[in-house]
Write a protein that holds these residues in place. Structure first.
Motif, PDB file in Angstrom:
ATOM      1  N   UNK A   1       0.865  -0.972   0.194  1.00 39.28           N
ATOM      2  CA  UNK A   1       0.064  -0.071  -0.214  1.00 39.28           C
ATOM      3  C   UNK A   1       0.821   1.303  -0.113  1.00 39.28           C
ATOM      4  N   UNK A   2       0.805   2.145  -1.040  1.00 44.70           N
ATOM      5  CA  UNK A   2       1.698   3.044  -1.280  1.00 44.70           C
ATOM      6  C   UNK A   2       0.687   4.518  -1.175  1.00 44.70           C
ATOM      7  N   UNK A   3       1.429   5.521  -0.559  1.00 48.70           N
ATOM      8  CA  UNK A   3       0.840   6.925  -0.521  1.00 48.70           C
ATOM      9  C   UNK A   3       1.637   7.642  -1.710  1.00 48.70           C
ATOM     10  N   UNK A   4       0.557   8.081  -2.680  1.00 40.75           N
ATOM     11  CA  UNK A   4       1.107   8.649  -3.759  1.00 40.75           C
ATOM     12  C   UNK A   4       1.987   9.946  -3.382  1.00 40.75           C
ATOM     13  N   UNK A   5       2.683  10.674  -4.612  1.00 37.39           N
ATOM     14  CA  UNK A   5       3.743  11.567  -4.332  1.00 37.39           C
ATOM     15  C   UNK A   5       3.298  12.998  -3.916  1.00 37.39           C
ATOM     16  N   UNK A   6       1.899  13.126  -4.571  1.00 38.69           N
ATOM     17  CA  UNK A   6       1.043  14.391  -3.997  1.00 38.69           C
ATOM     18  C   UNK A   6       0.382  14.246  -2.587  1.00 38.69           C
ATOM     19  N   UNK A   7       0.521  13.220  -2.013  1.00 36.17           N
ATOM     20  CA  UNK A   7       0.127  13.172  -0.597  1.00 36.17           C
ATOM     21  C   UNK A   7      -1.584  13.015  -0.744  1.00 36.17           C
ATOM     22  N   UNK A   8      -2.034  12.903  -1.665  1.00 35.97           N
ATOM     23  CA  UNK A   8      -3.475  12.986  -1.723  1.00 35.97           C
ATOM     24  C   UNK A   8      -4.504  11.688  -2.215  1.00 35.97           C
ATOM     25  N   UNK A   9      -3.620  10.592  -2.226  1.00 45.40           N
ATOM     26  CA  UNK A   9      -4.387   9.292  -2.487  1.00 45.40           C
ATOM     27  C   UNK A   9      -3.273   8.061  -2.165  1.00 45.40           C
ATOM     28  N   UNK A  10      -4.055   7.068  -1.847  1.00 44.22           N
ATOM     29  CA  UNK A  10      -3.186   5.982  -1.654  1.00 44.22           C
ATOM     30  C   UNK A  10      -3.418   4.745  -2.610  1.00 44.22           C
ATOM     31  N   UNK A  11      -2.359   3.777  -2.879  1.00 40.60           N
ATOM     32  CA  UNK A  11      -2.809   2.945  -3.927  1.00 40.60           C
ATOM     33  C   UNK A  11      -2.231   1.613  -3.345  1.00 40.60           C
ATOM     34  N   UNK A  12      -2.802   0.352  -4.183  1.00 44.83           N
ATOM     35  CA  UNK A  12      -2.014  -0.858  -3.690  1.00 44.83           C
ATOM     36  C   UNK A  12      -1.516  -1.370  -5.088  1.00 44.83           C
ATOM     37  N   UNK A  13      -0.191  -1.707  -5.038  1.00 41.69           N
ATOM     38  CA  UNK A  13       0.799  -2.195  -6.111  1.00 41.69           C
ATOM     39  C   UNK A  13       0.927  -3.771  -5.871  1.00 41.69           C
ATOM     40  N   UNK A  14       0.961  -4.495  -6.859  1.00 43.19           N
ATOM     41  CA  UNK A  14       1.188  -5.919  -6.981  1.00 43.19           C
ATOM     42  C   UNK A  14       2.606  -6.099  -6.836  1.00 43.19           C
ATOM     43  N   UNK A  15       2.952  -6.830  -5.809  1.00 42.99           N
ATOM     44  CA  UNK A  15       4.802  -7.121  -5.910  1.00 42.99           C
ATOM     45  C   UNK A  15       5.045  -7.980  -6.809  1.00 42.99           C
ATOM     46  N   UNK A  16       6.185  -7.751  -7.636  1.00 38.71           N
ATOM     47  CA  UNK A  16       6.495  -8.429  -8.585  1.00 38.71           C
ATOM     48  C   UNK A  16       6.394  -7.957 -10.075  1.00 38.71           C
ATOM     49  N   UNK A  17       5.033  -7.588 -10.326  1.00 31.94           N
ATOM     50  CA  UNK A  17       4.377  -6.842 -11.460  1.00 31.94           C
ATOM     51  C   UNK A  17       4.645  -5.248 -11.582  1.00 31.94           C
ATOM     52  N   UNK A  18       4.641  -4.887 -10.006  1.00 33.19           N
ATOM     53  CA  UNK A  18       4.238  -3.555  -9.954  1.00 33.19           C
ATOM     54  C   UNK A  18       2.969  -2.981 -10.305  1.00 33.19           C
ATOM     55  N   UNK A  19       2.045  -3.817 -10.846  1.00 29.92           N
ATOM     56  CA  UNK A  19       0.775  -3.249 -11.303  1.00 29.92           C
ATOM     57  C   UNK A  19      -0.076  -2.603 -10.204  1.00 29.92           C
ATOM     58  N   UNK A  20      -0.805  -1.473 -10.783  1.00 32.43           N
ATOM     59  CA  UNK A  20      -1.448  -0.690  -9.625  1.00 32.43           C
ATOM     60  C   UNK A  20      -2.864  -1.527  -9.675  1.00 32.43           C
ATOM     61  N   UNK A  21      -3.355  -1.994  -8.502  1.00 34.45           N
ATOM     62  CA  UNK A  21      -4.574  -2.544  -8.377  1.00 34.45           C
ATOM     63  C   UNK A  21      -5.888  -1.607  -8.191  1.00 34.45           C
ATOM     64  N   UNK A  22      -5.631  -0.550  -7.555  1.00 36.00           N
ATOM     65  CA  UNK A  22      -6.622   0.359  -7.090  1.00 36.00           C
ATOM     66  C   UNK A  22      -6.004   1.755  -6.425  1.00 36.00           C
ATOM     67  N   UNK A  23      -6.606   2.798  -6.755  1.00 36.28           N
ATOM     68  CA  UNK A  23      -6.355   3.974  -6.180  1.00 36.28           C
ATOM     69  C   UNK A  23      -7.462   4.435  -5.216  1.00 36.28           C
ATOM     70  N   UNK A  24      -7.243   5.145  -4.250  1.00 41.26           N
ATOM     71  CA  UNK A  24      -8.198   5.861  -3.484  1.00 41.26           C
ATOM     72  C   UNK A  24      -7.889   7.193  -2.868  1.00 41.26           C
ATOM     73  N   UNK A  25      -8.547   8.203  -3.076  1.00 36.51           N
ATOM     74  CA  UNK A  25      -8.320   9.550  -2.256  1.00 36.51           C
ATOM     75  C   UNK A  25      -7.954   9.361  -0.985  1.00 36.51           C
ATOM     76  N   UNK A  26      -7.020   9.999  -0.156  1.00 35.18           N
ATOM     77  CA  UNK A  26      -6.914   9.958   1.079  1.00 35.18           C
ATOM     78  C   UNK A  26      -6.089  11.302   1.451  1.00 35.18           C
ATOM     79  N   UNK A  27      -6.279  11.423   2.906  1.00 32.42           N
ATOM     80  CA  UNK A  27      -5.623  12.604   3.541  1.00 32.42           C
ATOM     81  C   UNK A  27      -4.002  12.491   3.444  1.00 32.42           C
ATOM     82  N   UNK A  28      -3.257  13.464   3.764  1.00 31.86           N
ATOM     83  CA  UNK A  28      -1.904  13.499   3.860  1.00 31.86           C
ATOM     84  C   UNK A  28      -1.270  12.790   5.012  1.00 31.86           C
ATOM     85  N   UNK A  29      -2.061  12.207   5.947  1.00 29.49           N
ATOM     86  CA  UNK A  29      -1.807  11.707   7.151  1.00 29.49           C
ATOM     87  C   UNK A  29      -2.408  10.397   7.413  1.00 29.49           C
ATOM     88  N   UNK A  30      -2.873  10.122   6.179  1.00 31.86           N
ATOM     89  CA  UNK A  30      -3.489   8.469   6.129  1.00 31.86           C
ATOM     90  C   UNK A  30      -2.555   7.526   6.514  1.00 31.86           C
TER      91      UNK A  30
END
Length: 482
Positions: free
Chosen positions: A344-373
């Protein structure tokens, strides 16, 4: 009008209080129980409301879902409550509590500080299933229970049990145990979890036992095969090294101070032969502090993977078995949580989180979130904690499907196959996942295959533990007799 005439406001209030006390004492009218009930009335700890909400005797130290019960550990006692209704099932005194097994095979292990021995209890009834009077330490997993007992300071035995077993599966000799190894789940040489506020460190419950465990004894590391009990290695770290047992490998992590900086090198070695299988230089696993590069901490990670920082400042996820880089995020991105399947990765703009699949790096989903999520990965859900406004969300790790979304300032305490327990102060409540069919106990949502970790050929090394088991036993084709 003469001054001082009349009772005044204070006199009137005093007279009214006297009248109420007299009426209560004579049994004519007693408002105090109703007043106390109004003051003590419980407010819902989330919106929408939980399935049930109960007030316990003290602030919980840990909460674990064990089959049909919720086990609540407090400072000097433990209690179990019905997962369906929240009613108390049993309670008893205990200085430490841990849960082993999962689903119908779960048990509760309790003991007293500075007193040898432990008891294994049924989570629904509290009845004692097995008692031990000699063990000094216990480690609990989803599929195994380990204990250590010592005849003398340099003569100890490690035993493995099925959670509900009555005879040990194997025993192994250890030349003593560390002075810090006592009570439940003392620290071994492995990984430490990424943590965050408002999500309990043990929210995922017990993990499957790793294929190898590293026991620190008198400055050396004893590597034990958890399938057989065989002690594979007895190694003393070098002057600048820290040892860790991760992903079926013995890792030598070196940190050297030069020119005001720390220089790191990692070597993965086969525990049976001692031969080096992979190496990487420059990856900082955050094991050292800033003073002289002394390594006092285990690396961050989970199960078979580690989280480090590359020389260019980007966070990476590393396979402990073969040293592959399973994920490298961008400079401003941060890894919030990780397991063998996803990060689970917080994006560079600190406005969302996403889940990445290990090995392939594929983004499974993105979701808006606060900077301190913050986030945590469990076998059943990704838990997100956000603030301003306060939110808790449980999401399917593979798809991002909302399993539960709550407006609450409570903490996430435990996650199970069909819901999660949240709590604030002495109040705890159960939230049932309302979207989709809950995953089967012991199996994560999704297809259960996960990324390709470890060796290419099945049976050559560890695989994702929730899909194949810690020794790959669930992925080996059955013997058909042909």
């Amino acid at each position: 009008m003469a001054k001082g005439s009349g009772l005044g406001v204070r006199g009137g209030l005093l007279l009214g209080l006297i009248i109420v006390v007299v009426l209560a004492a004579t049994g004519v009218w007693n408002p105090f129980p109703g007043m106390w009930e109004w003051v003590n009335r419980r407010q819902p700890i989330s919106e929408p409301d939980v399935v049930w909400q109960e007030r316990i005797g003290g602030t919980p130290r840990s909460v674990t879902i064990a089959g049909d019960a919720v086990v609540v550990e407090q400072r000097t006692r433990v209690e179990a409550r019905s997962l369906a209704a929240g009613s108390q099932l049993w309670e008893r005194k205990a200085d430490w509590t841990a849960v082993a097994g999962a689903g119908a095979e779960a048990v509760v292990v309790v003991g007293r500080l500075l007193v040898k021995g432990y008891e294994v209890l049924d989570p629904t009834t509290g009845a004692t299933r097995r008692r031990d009077d000699d063990a000094v330490a216990v480690w609990t997993y989803r599929n195994l229970l380990l204990d250590a007992r010592c005849v003398e300071a340099t003569d100890c035995t490690l035993s493995a049990w099925e959670p509900r077993g009555t005879a040990p599966l194997w025993t192994a000799f250890l030349p003593g145990v560390s002075s810090g190894l006592f009570a439940d789940n003392p620290n071994l040489l492995d990984t430490r979890r990424l943590t965050t506020a408002r999500i309990h460190d043990e929210v995922a419950g017990p993990e499957a036992v790793p294929p190898l465990l590293g026991f620190p004894v008198d400055g050396r590391v004893h590597v034990v095969d958890t399938a057989t009990g065989r002690v594979l290695q007895n190694v003393e770290p070098g002057r600048d090294e820290r040892l860790a047992v991760i992903g079926g490998r013995l890792l030598h992590i070196a940190a050297r101070s030069q020119d005001g900086s720390c220089y790191f090198a990692i070597s993965g070695r086969d525990p049976a032969s001692g031969q080096e299988t992979w190496q990487r230089a420059g990856l900082n696993l955050r094991t050292a502090d800033s003073a002289g590069c002394v390594q006092r901490e285990d690396p961050y990670g989970a199960r078979n993977v580690l989280v480090g920082v590359a020389p260019d400042g980007r966070e990476t996820v590393l396979d402990g078995y073969d040293g592959r880089l399973l994920l490298v995020v961008e400079n401003a991105e941060r890894v919030l949580a990780v397991d063998d399947r996803y990060a689970v990765v917080r994006t560079g703009d600190r406005g969302a989180v996403s889940t990445r699949e290990l090995g392939s790096g594929q983004v499974r989903w993105n979701r808006p979130a606060g900077a301190k999520a913050g986030a945590a990965l469990t076998p059943y859900a990704v838990v997100l904690a956000d603030e301003k406004p306060n939110r808790l969300a449980a999401l399917d790790p593979r798809t991002g499907l909302e399993l539960a979304v709550l407006r609450t300032s409570a903490n996430a305490l435990a996650v199970g196959p069909a819901g999660m327990v949240i709590g604030e102060g002495r109040e705890i409540g159960y939230v049932r996942f309302g979207a989709g069919d809950p995953p089967r106990d012991g199996a994560p949502p999704g297809d259960g295959t996960g990324p390709a970790l470890g060796p290419a050929n099945p049976g050559d090394g560890p695989r994702p533990q929730d899909s194949c088991g810690p020794k790959n036993e669930l992925c080996v084709a059955p013997d058909t007799g042909k």
